[in-house]
Design a protein around this motif. Structure first.
Motif, PDB file in Angstrom:
ATOM      1  N   LEU A  49       0.834  -1.208   0.000  1.00 56.18           N
ATOM      2  CA  LEU A  49       0.000   0.000   0.000  1.00 56.18           C
ATOM      3  C   LEU A  49       0.865   1.252   0.000  1.00 56.18           C
ATOM      4  O   LEU A  49       0.544   2.231  -0.683  1.00 56.18           O
ATOM      5  CB  LEU A  49      -0.940   0.010   1.205  1.00 56.18           C
ATOM      6  CG  LEU A  49      -1.990  -1.103   1.262  1.00 56.18           C
ATOM      7  CD1 LEU A  49      -2.877  -0.929   2.479  1.00 56.18           C
ATOM      8  CD2 LEU A  49      -2.810  -1.176  -0.002  1.00 56.18           C
ATOM      9  N   CYS A  53       1.144   4.226  -3.116  1.00 58.84           N
ATOM     10  CA  CYS A  53       0.528   5.482  -2.687  1.00 58.84           C
ATOM     11  C   CYS A  53       0.691   6.548  -3.786  1.00 58.84           C
ATOM     12  O   CYS A  53       1.773   6.720  -4.330  1.00 58.84           O
ATOM     13  CB  CYS A  53       1.168   5.954  -1.382  1.00 58.84           C
ATOM     14  SG  CYS A  53       0.398   7.432  -0.714  1.00 58.84           S
ATOM     15  N   ALA A 104      -6.772  -2.765   0.980  1.00 55.38           N
ATOM     16  CA  ALA A 104      -6.738  -1.507   0.232  1.00 55.38           C
ATOM     17  C   ALA A 104      -8.151  -0.958   0.040  1.00 55.38           C
ATOM     18  O   ALA A 104      -8.374   0.254   0.176  1.00 55.38           O
ATOM     19  CB  ALA A 104      -6.057  -1.709  -1.114  1.00 55.38           C
ATOM     20  N   ARG A 109      -7.591   2.806  -0.299  1.00 53.08           N
ATOM     21  CA  ARG A 109      -6.241   3.052  -0.813  1.00 53.08           C
ATOM     22  C   ARG A 109      -5.962   2.278  -2.103  1.00 53.08           C
ATOM     23  O   ARG A 109      -4.819   2.038  -2.448  1.00 53.08           O
ATOM     24  CB  ARG A 109      -5.199   2.708   0.255  1.00 53.08           C
ATOM     25  CG  ARG A 109      -5.361   3.643   1.460  1.00 53.08           C
ATOM     26  CD  ARG A 109      -4.213   3.755   2.371  1.00 53.08           C
ATOM     27  NE  ARG A 109      -2.905   3.862   1.773  1.00 53.08           N
ATOM     28  CZ  ARG A 109      -1.804   3.513   2.420  1.00 53.08           C
ATOM     29  NH1 ARG A 109      -1.861   3.063   3.660  1.00 53.08           N
ATOM     30  NH2 ARG A 109      -0.624   3.631   1.840  1.00 53.08           N
TER      31      ARG A 109
END
Length: 159
Positions: A49, A53, A104, A109
């Motif tokens: 993750l 980003c 996620a 995310r």
């Protein structure tokens, strides 16, 4: 503004075919546009993750195990397909890609675009070696990832 394209080779080069993802990332050096982020990960979800980003497109490359196995077979999966595929197969890591994608989603995310390129593993034993079927599949796997990178730049042309 140029798009942020991230290619993540997931795996451990000291575990046989689990080194396929990192091997593809290495093979891509000099073959993809400057600015493309090429990195490797052990597959731990929080690290993945963090690596993706702020990415516009994430391309994951990894080895997977299926039952029955077809070593060297290539797969290109959307996130939904990867999550569904994860039920019948397993990542070569403690937590699979399916769990990472679920995390996620829960944390909001997910990148705008994510594609998974995978090769079915034959040998996950200790050692810096790839099985013959996986080694033979690497050129095609590398080309599939390179095409995905080019398509990502075409979708998001820079300034």
């Amino acid at each position: 503004m140029s798009p942020r394209i991230v290619v993540i080779g997931v795996g451990n080069p000291l575990r046989g075919d689990d080194g396929a993802g990192p091997a593809v990332v290495e093979a891509l050096r000099g073959r993809v546009p400057d600015g493309t982020v090429l990195t490797v990960s052990d597959g731990e979800p929080a690290r993945l993750l963090d690596l993706w980003c702020d990415a516009d497109t994430v391309i994951i490359v990894e080895a997977l195990c299926s039952r029955p196995g077809r070593p060297g077979e290539l797969h290109t999966l959307t996130p939904a397909e990867a999550a569904g595929h994860a039920r019948a197969t397993a990542s070569t890591h403690a937590l699979g890609l399916g769990e990472c994608l679920a995390l996620a989603e829960t944390l909001d995310r997910m990148p705008p675009r994510l594609v998974v390129h995978a090769v079915e593993a034959a040998d996950l034993g200790l050692g810096e070696h790839l099985s013959d079927p996986v080694r033979s599949a690497l050129p095609e796997l590398t080309e599939r990832v390179a095409v995905s990178v080019r398509q990502a730049y075409e979708r998001h042309p820079g300034p």
